[in-house]
Design a protein around this motif. Structure first.
Motif, mmCIF file in Angstrom:
data_model
loop_
_atom_site.group_PDB
_atom_site.id
_atom_site.type_symbol
_atom_site.label_atom_id
_atom_site.label_comp_id
_atom_site.label_asym_id
_atom_site.label_seq_id
_atom_site.Cartn_x
_atom_site.Cartn_y
_atom_site.Cartn_z
ATOM 1 N N ILE A 33 0.843 -1.206 0.000
ATOM 2 C CA ILE A 33 0.000 0.000 0.000
ATOM 3 C C ILE A 33 0.875 1.251 0.000
ATOM 4 C CG2 ILE A 33 -1.644 1.331 1.369
ATOM 5 C CD1 ILE A 33 -2.827 -1.400 2.272
ATOM 6 N N ASP A 34 1.921 1.235 0.809
ATOM 7 C CA ASP A 34 2.833 2.379 0.861
ATOM 8 C C ASP A 34 3.548 2.560 -0.475
ATOM 9 O OD1 ASP A 34 2.081 2.722 3.489
ATOM 10 O OD2 ASP A 34 3.823 1.670 4.310
ATOM 11 N N GLU A 35 3.996 1.465 -1.081
ATOM 12 C CA GLU A 35 4.724 1.572 -2.342
ATOM 13 C C GLU A 35 3.805 1.996 -3.480
ATOM 14 O OE1 GLU A 35 7.389 -1.477 -3.499
ATOM 15 O OE2 GLU A 35 7.977 -1.981 -1.455
ATOM 16 N N GLY A 36 2.538 1.610 -3.425
ATOM 17 C CA GLY A 36 1.606 1.997 -4.476
ATOM 18 C C GLY A 36 1.247 3.461 -4.463
ATOM 19 N N GLY A 37 1.414 4.101 -3.320
ATOM 20 C CA GLY A 37 1.176 5.544 -3.215
ATOM 21 C C GLY A 37 -0.227 5.937 -3.627
ATOM 22 N N THR A 38 -0.305 7.011 -4.428
ATOM 23 C CA THR A 38 -1.605 7.574 -4.793
ATOM 24 C C THR A 38 -2.349 6.706 -5.803
ATOM 25 O OG1 THR A 38 -0.548 8.915 -6.507
ATOM 26 C CG2 THR A 38 -0.828 9.922 -4.329
ATOM 27 N N HIS A 39 -1.691 5.721 -6.397
ATOM 28 C CA HIS A 39 -2.379 4.843 -7.340
ATOM 29 C C HIS A 39 -3.365 3.916 -6.634
ATOM 30 C CE1 HIS A 39 0.090 6.000 -10.745
ATOM 31 N NE2 HIS A 39 1.178 5.776 -10.037
ATOM 32 N N LEU A 40 -3.120 3.630 -5.369
ATOM 33 C CA LEU A 40 -3.942 2.679 -4.616
ATOM 34 C C LEU A 40 -4.847 3.414 -3.646
ATOM 35 C CD1 LEU A 40 -1.416 -0.142 -3.627
ATOM 36 C CD2 LEU A 40 -2.697 0.115 -5.737
ATOM 37 N N GLY A 41 -6.028 2.844 -3.451
ATOM 38 C CA GLY A 41 -6.868 3.232 -2.338
ATOM 39 C C GLY A 41 -6.892 2.093 -1.337
ATOM 40 N N ALA A 42 -6.937 2.409 -0.059
ATOM 41 C CA ALA A 42 -6.953 1.369 0.973
ATOM 42 C C ALA A 42 -7.869 1.813 2.098
ATOM 43 C CB ALA A 42 -5.546 1.100 1.502
ATOM 44 N N ARG A 43 -8.633 0.865 2.604
ATOM 45 C CA ARG A 43 -9.477 1.176 3.766
ATOM 46 C C ARG A 43 -9.551 -0.026 4.683
ATOM 47 N NH1 ARG A 43 -15.780 0.541 2.428
ATOM 48 N NH2 ARG A 43 -15.701 -0.631 0.469
ATOM 49 N N VAL A 44 -9.600 0.274 5.962
ATOM 50 C CA VAL A 44 -9.789 -0.750 6.981
ATOM 51 C C VAL A 44 -11.289 -0.962 7.140
ATOM 52 C CG1 VAL A 44 -9.446 -1.383 9.392
ATOM 53 C CG2 VAL A 44 -7.629 -0.194 8.147
ATOM 54 N N LEU A 45 -11.746 -2.153 6.819
ATOM 55 C CA LEU A 45 -13.177 -2.450 6.852
ATOM 56 C C LEU A 45 -13.666 -2.725 8.260
ATOM 57 C CD1 LEU A 45 -12.958 -4.841 3.815
ATOM 58 C CD2 LEU A 45 -13.929 -2.550 3.766
ATOM 59 N N CYS A 46 -12.823 -3.368 9.037
ATOM 60 C CA CYS A 46 -13.129 -3.650 10.432
ATOM 61 C C CYS A 46 -11.844 -4.109 11.101
ATOM 62 C CB CYS A 46 -14.217 -4.721 10.577
ATOM 63 S SG CYS A 46 -13.762 -6.350 9.916
ATOM 64 N N GLU A 47 -11.863 -4.201 12.400
ATOM 65 C CA GLU A 47 -10.767 -4.788 13.165
ATOM 66 C C GLU A 47 -11.322 -5.954 13.962
ATOM 67 O OE1 GLU A 47 -8.909 -1.740 15.495
ATOM 68 O OE2 GLU A 47 -7.620 -1.118 13.823
ATOM 69 N N VAL A 48 -10.554 -7.039 13.995
ATOM 70 C CA VAL A 48 -11.022 -8.252 14.661
ATOM 71 C C VAL A 48 -10.010 -8.656 15.727
ATOM 72 C CG1 VAL A 48 -12.321 -9.032 12.667
ATOM 73 C CG2 VAL A 48 -9.941 -9.723 12.920
ATOM 74 N N ASP A 49 -10.503 -9.360 16.734
ATOM 75 C CA ASP A 49 -9.627 -9.847 17.801
ATOM 76 C C ASP A 49 -8.766 -10.988 17.276
ATOM 77 O OD1 ASP A 49 -10.550 -8.190 19.985
ATOM 78 O OD2 ASP A 49 -12.411 -9.343 19.897
ATOM 79 N N ALA A 50 -7.494 -10.938 17.608
ATOM 80 C CA ALA A 50 -6.594 -12.024 17.215
ATOM 81 C C ALA A 50 -6.826 -13.269 18.055
ATOM 82 C CB ALA A 50 -5.139 -11.572 17.351
ATOM 83 N N ALA A 51 -7.410 -13.121 19.222
ATOM 84 C CA ALA A 51 -7.694 -14.246 20.109
ATOM 85 C C ALA A 51 -9.201 -14.462 20.187
ATOM 86 C CB ALA A 51 -7.116 -13.996 21.497
ATOM 87 N N ALA A 52 -9.587 -15.579 20.762
ATOM 88 C CA ALA A 52 -11.010 -15.912 20.861
ATOM 89 C C ALA A 52 -11.751 -14.982 21.807
ATOM 90 C CB ALA A 52 -11.175 -17.363 21.312
ATOM 91 N N THR A 53 -11.040 -14.357 22.727
ATOM 92 C CA THR A 53 -11.660 -13.430 23.681
ATOM 93 C C THR A 53 -11.238 -12.010 23.360
ATOM 94 O OG1 THR A 53 -9.816 -13.767 25.223
ATOM 95 C CG2 THR A 53 -11.759 -15.150 25.509
#
Length: 344
Positions: free
Chosen positions: A14-34
């Motif tokens: 994403i960093d290397e693509g610069g302005t050519h790319l769009g990026a968005r975080v859709l959600c964040e999830v827990d890495a563990a079950a709790t």
């Protein structure tokens, strides 16, 4: 728990693509079950023409956390595009006529934990609100008995898991918003052959756009006559509840003037085990090529497929069957995949 290397590599691209790319975080999830521990992002990357009348193509991987090769294939294609953006004028012209969407790490928690399911024990590919119309294989077809057993669908009536919902949201926003779209979801773990599956998984009945899928199959065979893929409806192998792509295809089919043709690349990981039986003693080895040169070969092999899919999406008006040709394509497809006539 460490951040998966796939997420680190994705952020680097994403960093290397610069302005050519769009990026968005859709959600964040827990890495563990709790809850309360490390949070991992589910990220979508876009490039190409955002105009609503332009066709689109989506590349997805990492739905099952154990199948890291799926993420690797999608990431390799994205990496190639990012590097070519610096010098390839033909790529820039191609991107004027197509929208590309990448979700290489749909299930970051499963990848971090080394599990097929997400940290809540839910198999994301059994998580959509679609019920099979015939008997499914025990467990394999999806079950609601326990998250401790494989292929758990989640509680009945519950919303889809955040990762599944994020994938669906991206498809609805980026693919179904356009007149035509293709999608490839990269998996591994079934048999000795690489297969390209298309809907349906929940019924043996043919999809409504079987003629269009036959036309896509035809141009692929013509342009890649030496390919070794088995192109077929998933129902020829087994039925399953909750298939995400059945769900999204049905959503697209309910929209006027919208056509989505989804493919699932199911890489035949048993071949890797056959060549290196010691992989049977590794949980990751059953689903991934653990030897470096085999991984490189797999990445090279499927790059041509993903490039073809992007070109087919951009050129859809040139190969999609005309109304007069649809009946012929439909009959050929019924004979090839279902016998002489459609199943009841």
């Amino acid at each position: 728990m460490q951040t998966p290397t796939e997420l680190i590599e994705l952020q680097r691209l994403i960093d290397e693509g610069g302005t050519h790319l769009g990026a968005r975080v859709l959600c964040e999830v827990d890495a563990a079950a709790t809850a309360g521990g490390q949070r991992l992002p589910v990220i979508a990357v876009t490039l190409g023409n955002p105009a609503p009348d332009i066709p689109a193509v989506g590349f997805f991987g990492g739905v099952h956390g154990l199948e890291r090769i799926g993420s690797a294939v999608v990431m390799a294609h994205l990496r190639s595009l990012v590097m070519r953006l610096r010098w390839d004028e033909s790529l820039h012209r191609q991107l004027d006529g197509v929208r590309m969407v990448f979700m290489p790490v749909v299930n970051p928690g499963g990848i971090a934990r080394g599990t097929r399911a997400n940290p809540q024990g839910v198999d994301l590919m059994r998580n959509a609100p679609v019920e099979a119309q015939d008997r499914v294989p025990f467990l394999l077809g999806g079950q609601r008995l326990s998250a401790s057993l494989p292929w758990y669908r989640g509680p009945a009536g519950a919303p889809m898991q955040p990762e599944s919902a994020a994938l669906c949201r991206v498809v609805e926003d980026e693919l179904l918003a356009r007149p035509f779209s293709l999608a490839v979801d990269c998996h591994s773990g079934f048999g000795l052959r690489d297969r390209l599956w298309f809907p349906y998984a929940h019924t043996r009945a043919p999809m409504a756009h079987l003629a269009e899928m036959d036309a896509l199959h035809g141009i692929f065979q013509q342009s890649h006559p030496n390919n070794r893929y088995v192109f077929e409806p998933q129902s020829r192998q087994y039925l399953a509840h909750g298939d995400l792509w059945d769900h999204l295809y049905q959503r697209a089919s309910a929209l006027p003037q919208r056509l989505l043709l989804p493919l699932t690349l199911e890489m035949g990981s048993w071949l890797w085990v056959k060549k290196n039986p010691r992989q049977l003693f590794s949980r990751h080895g059953i689903f991934n090529p653990l030897i470096a040169h085999r991984q490189q070969r797999v990445l090279r092999q499927h790059m041509a497929l993903l490039d073809f899919v992007a070109r087919a999406a951009a050129s859809w008006r040139r190969w999609l069957p005309t109304p007069d040709a649809r009946e012929r394509h439909g009959q050929l497809a019924l004979q090839r995949w279902y016998g002489a006539a459609a199943p009841p």
